[in-house]
Design a protein around this motif. Structure first.
Motif, PDB file in Angstrom:
ATOM      1  N   GLU A  57      -2.233   1.495  -4.019  1.00 23.18           N
ATOM      2  CA  GLU A  57      -0.261   1.860  -4.254  1.00 23.18           C
ATOM      3  C   GLU A  57      -0.362   2.670  -5.635  1.00 23.18           C
ATOM      4  OE1 GLU A  57       1.153  -2.098  -6.928  1.00 23.18           O
ATOM      5  OE2 GLU A  57      -1.294  -2.013  -7.162  1.00 23.18           O
ATOM      6  N   HIS A  58      -1.466   3.622  -5.825  1.00 21.53           N
ATOM      7  CA  HIS A  58      -0.704   3.897  -7.348  1.00 21.53           C
ATOM      8  C   HIS A  58      -1.104   5.841  -6.707  1.00 21.53           C
ATOM      9  CE1 HIS A  58      -0.161   2.039 -10.312  1.00 21.53           C
ATOM     10  NE2 HIS A  58      -0.575   1.180 -10.338  1.00 21.53           N
ATOM     11  N   ARG A  59      -1.591   5.727  -5.703  1.00 26.30           N
ATOM     12  CA  ARG A  59      -2.117   6.909  -4.974  1.00 26.30           C
ATOM     13  C   ARG A  59      -3.012   7.855  -5.557  1.00 26.30           C
ATOM     14  NH1 ARG A  59       3.969   7.883  -2.369  1.00 26.30           N
ATOM     15  NH2 ARG A  59       4.013   6.581  -0.190  1.00 26.30           N
ATOM     16  N   CYS A  86      -8.891  -5.692  -4.417  1.00 24.77           N
ATOM     17  CA  CYS A  86      -8.392  -5.554  -4.991  1.00 24.77           C
ATOM     18  C   CYS A  86      -7.931  -4.265  -5.447  1.00 24.77           C
ATOM     19  CB  CYS A  86      -8.522  -6.515  -6.448  1.00 24.77           C
ATOM     20  SG  CYS A  86      -7.010  -6.060  -7.864  1.00 24.77           S
ATOM     21  N   HIS A 101      -6.588  -1.824  -2.990  1.00 27.79           N
ATOM     22  CA  HIS A 101      -5.038  -1.976  -3.611  1.00 27.79           C
ATOM     23  C   HIS A 101      -4.535  -1.224  -4.419  1.00 27.79           C
ATOM     24  CE1 HIS A 101      -1.344  -4.181  -2.761  1.00 27.79           C
ATOM     25  NE2 HIS A 101      -1.425  -4.005  -3.859  1.00 27.79           N
ATOM     26  N   ARG A 102      -4.897  -1.260  -5.773  1.00 33.26           N
ATOM     27  CA  ARG A 102      -4.669  -0.374  -6.598  1.00 33.26           C
ATOM     28  C   ARG A 102      -4.924   0.774  -6.794  1.00 33.26           C
ATOM     29  NH1 ARG A 102      -6.309  -2.348 -12.063  1.00 33.26           N
ATOM     30  NH2 ARG A 102      -4.914  -0.902 -13.173  1.00 33.26           N
TER      31      ARG A 102
END
Length: 142
Positions: free
Chosen positions: A33-35, A26, A29-30
């Motif tokens: 997602e937030h690069r 998780c 993934h974050r």
């Protein structure tokens, strides 16, 4: 002039953070997602307890592959010894610390709580702001 500029004036205040019990995948993934390449880990009181980097995530994945057990938590792989700065630290000192330690960012902690983060680009933004201000003053004075 730069020594009067404090971390508080240029730090990022809204951060992606994790808890120690967050699932590692998780968290990965974050980050994607937030690069971003890493994020602070805080407890229920908002106190900094670690930092999760891309390297920590890779370590977690490789450890899982080695032991044939995928997953785990952020707390199992995060870096616990984290160098921090105060919001009252001046930009020159932070710049020197960036160069000495080859860091890209420092968590900003006040009274034990995470209040932000200062990065190399934040410092450059501060310097640019001062330089532009000085240029404008010089133009008006001639």
């Amino acid at each position: 002039m730069l020594s009067s500029i404090k971390v508080r004036d240029y730090m990022t205040r809204h951060l992606v953070t994790f808890r120690a019990e967050t699932d590692l995948f998780c968290a990965i993934h974050r980050l994607l997602e937030h690069r971003i390449s890493g994020a602070p880990v805080v407890n229920e009181q908002g106190e900094l307890i670690g930092l999760l980097s891309e390297g920590d995530c890779l370590n977690g994945i490789l450890s899982g592959a080695y032991y044939e057990a995928t997953g785990g938590t952020v707390g199992a792989y995060m870096t616990r010894a984290v160098e921090t700065v105060s919001p009252e630290t001046d930009i020159i000192e932070v710049s020197q610390r960036f160069l000495r330690g080859h860091r890209r960012r420092f968590p900003v902690v006040e009274e034990g709580r995470l209040v932000g983060q200062i990065s190399r680009s934040d410092v450059l933004r501060a310097v640019k702001s001062i330089a532009q201000h000085d240029d404008n003053w010089e133009l008006r004075s001639h």
